[in-house]
Design an enzyme around this catalytic site. Structure first.
Site, PDB file in Angstrom:
ATOM      1  N   CYS A   1       0.551  -1.152  -0.018  1.00  0.00           N
ATOM      2  CA  CYS A   1      -0.071  -0.271   0.360  1.00  0.00           C
ATOM      3  C   CYS A   1       0.387   1.914   0.054  1.00  0.00           C
ATOM      4  O   CYS A   1       0.603   2.358  -0.216  1.00  0.00           O
ATOM      5  CB  CYS A   1      -0.798  -0.245   1.662  1.00  0.00           C
ATOM      6  SG  CYS A   1      -2.075  -1.753   0.968  1.00  0.00           S
TER       7      CYS A   1
ATOM      8  N   HIS B   1      -3.742   8.355   1.630  1.00  0.00           N
ATOM      9  CA  HIS B   1      -3.475   6.186   1.330  1.00  0.00           C
ATOM     10  C   HIS B   1      -4.766   6.312   2.384  1.00  0.00           C
ATOM     11  O   HIS B   1      -5.043   6.461   2.839  1.00  0.00           O
ATOM     12  CB  HIS B   1      -2.997   4.629   2.032  1.00  0.00           C
ATOM     13  CG  HIS B   1      -3.146   3.757   1.587  1.00  0.00           C
ATOM     14  ND1 HIS B   1      -3.458   3.514   0.595  1.00  0.00           N
ATOM     15  CD2 HIS B   1      -3.171   2.906   2.538  1.00  0.00           C
ATOM     16  CE1 HIS B   1      -3.841   2.069   0.462  1.00  0.00           C
ATOM     17  NE2 HIS B   1      -3.791   1.763   1.995  1.00  0.00           N
TER      18      HIS B   1
ATOM     19  N   ASN C   1     -10.031   0.246  -0.730  1.00  0.00           N
ATOM     20  CA  ASN C   1      -9.018   0.138  -0.667  1.00  0.00           C
ATOM     21  C   ASN C   1      -7.863  -0.417  -1.736  1.00  0.00           C
ATOM     22  O   ASN C   1      -8.003  -1.382  -2.003  1.00  0.00           O
ATOM     23  CB  ASN C   1      -8.153  -0.561   0.280  1.00  0.00           C
ATOM     24  CG  ASN C   1      -6.769  -0.517   0.837  1.00  0.00           C
ATOM     25  OD1 ASN C   1      -5.654  -0.023  -0.108  1.00  0.00           O
ATOM     26  ND2 ASN C   1      -5.938  -1.317   2.514  1.00  0.00           N
TER      27      ASN C   1
END
Length: 323
Positions: A114, A250, A280
């Protein structure tokens, strides 16, 4: 004169299939309200059968090229952040290079889960500052739907597929915080925390594997480490939270985003939030949010941005950039 890596173009791509939270109710012990209350996610996009990470990345890259008014062969290098490359090798970046019709330069993947796009931006910045490249196409692209355990309600409802891209170009600056371009980067990792977020597949198992996560542990590390890296990057750039126009975090979890913003002392009306629509998307989440922020008229030339992300590894970092 100080050399800077300045943003020349931005673009994104989302697969056509939109998956609302309600779609999970038939197969899992979950509800739309349960998912929203814990993550802020309302929907996400899933890639179509046969649609690969490099396909998504190519669409986003072309959108960024169009936005910059450039052709593929105007680019010197491609740095693609992903944890879900089409194949073990070759890199997805070389597949994008070919798909774009780019017949020069070089391309490679970066894998920091990520945090991948932040790591890719830092690498692209270094390529430009060292004179290795004049223009770099930086992409974050993922098909996390391919590594989900569809029986695990704690993970499979959180992730989505997508891609975003930015083009960085060398430009002269004055060495001041008022310069356009990347002003600072901060990268970190700590392999002691491998087991709280990982995929249980690879060459050791000869399987693709599924994503495994200890959500509470990830949350505990995320807020502290994200705030810390953002502060470090701002200090390196010679700016403070009051100077920042937008935090572009993020997009993992709305609670993490809110808690981190509070710790950095930036109000939520100066935070770009897309997690409700995308879920996500790992390395794709920041470039997606950047592109959507520009598209919506939020991010404008001259704005000071801080991006920050954390992912498996653990790996985390941030970039300060003036748009």
């Amino acid at each position: 004169m100080t050399l800077r890596a300045v943003v020349k173009g931005v673009g994104h791509y989302l697969p056509e299939r939109v998956v609302p939270n309600s779609e999970f109710e038939a197969s899992l012990d979950t509800t739309d309200e349960w998912i929203k209350s814990r993550s802020g996610i309302e929907r996400r996009h899933f890639a179509a059968d046969g649609q690969t990470t490099s396909d998504l990345a190519t669409h986003a890259a072309q959108a960024a090229l169009d936005n910059a008014g450039l052709q593929a062969n105007d680019i010197d290098a491609i740095v693609l952040a992903t944890s879900t490359a089409d194949l073990t090798f070759p890199s997805a970046a070389t597949m994008v290079q070919h798909a774009l019709g780019m017949t020069r330069g070089f391309a490679f993947d970066v894998q920091a889960v990520c945090a991948g796009f932040v790591f890719a931006l830092a690498n692209a910045n270094a390529l430009i500052l060292s004179g290795q490249a004049n223009r770099v196409l930086v992409i974050g692209a993922e098909t996390f739907s391919r590594i989900m355990d569809w029986t695990d309600r704690g993970t499979c409802v959180l992730f989505g597929d997508g891609a975003g891209a930015v083009i960085l170009e060398a430009a002269e600056g004055q060495g001041l915080a008022s310069d356009q371009g990347i002003l600072s980067t901060d990268l970190n990792s700590d392999g002691r925390h491998r087991d709280i977020l990982y995929v249980d597949g690879g060459t050791s198992t000869q399987t693709t594997g599924h994503l495994r996560m200890q959500g509470k542990e990830v949350f505990r590390h995320a807020v502290e480490k994200l705030a810390s890296t953002a502060h470090t990057a701002m200090q390196k750039a010679g700016v403070t939270a009051s100077d920042v126009d937008w935090i572009v975090p993020h997009q993992a979890n709305l609670r993490i985003i809110k808690s981190t913003a509070q710790k950095i002392s930036v109000p939520m009306d100066r935070v770009i939030v897309t997690v409700q629509d995308h879920g996500n998307t790992s390395a794709a989440s920041i470039p997606l949010a950047l592109s959507v922020g520009v598209q919506n008229g939020q991010i404008r030339p001259g704005d000071l941005l801080v991006t920050e992300a954390i992912g498996g590894g653990l790996a985390w970092g941030s970039v300060v950039v003036r748009w």
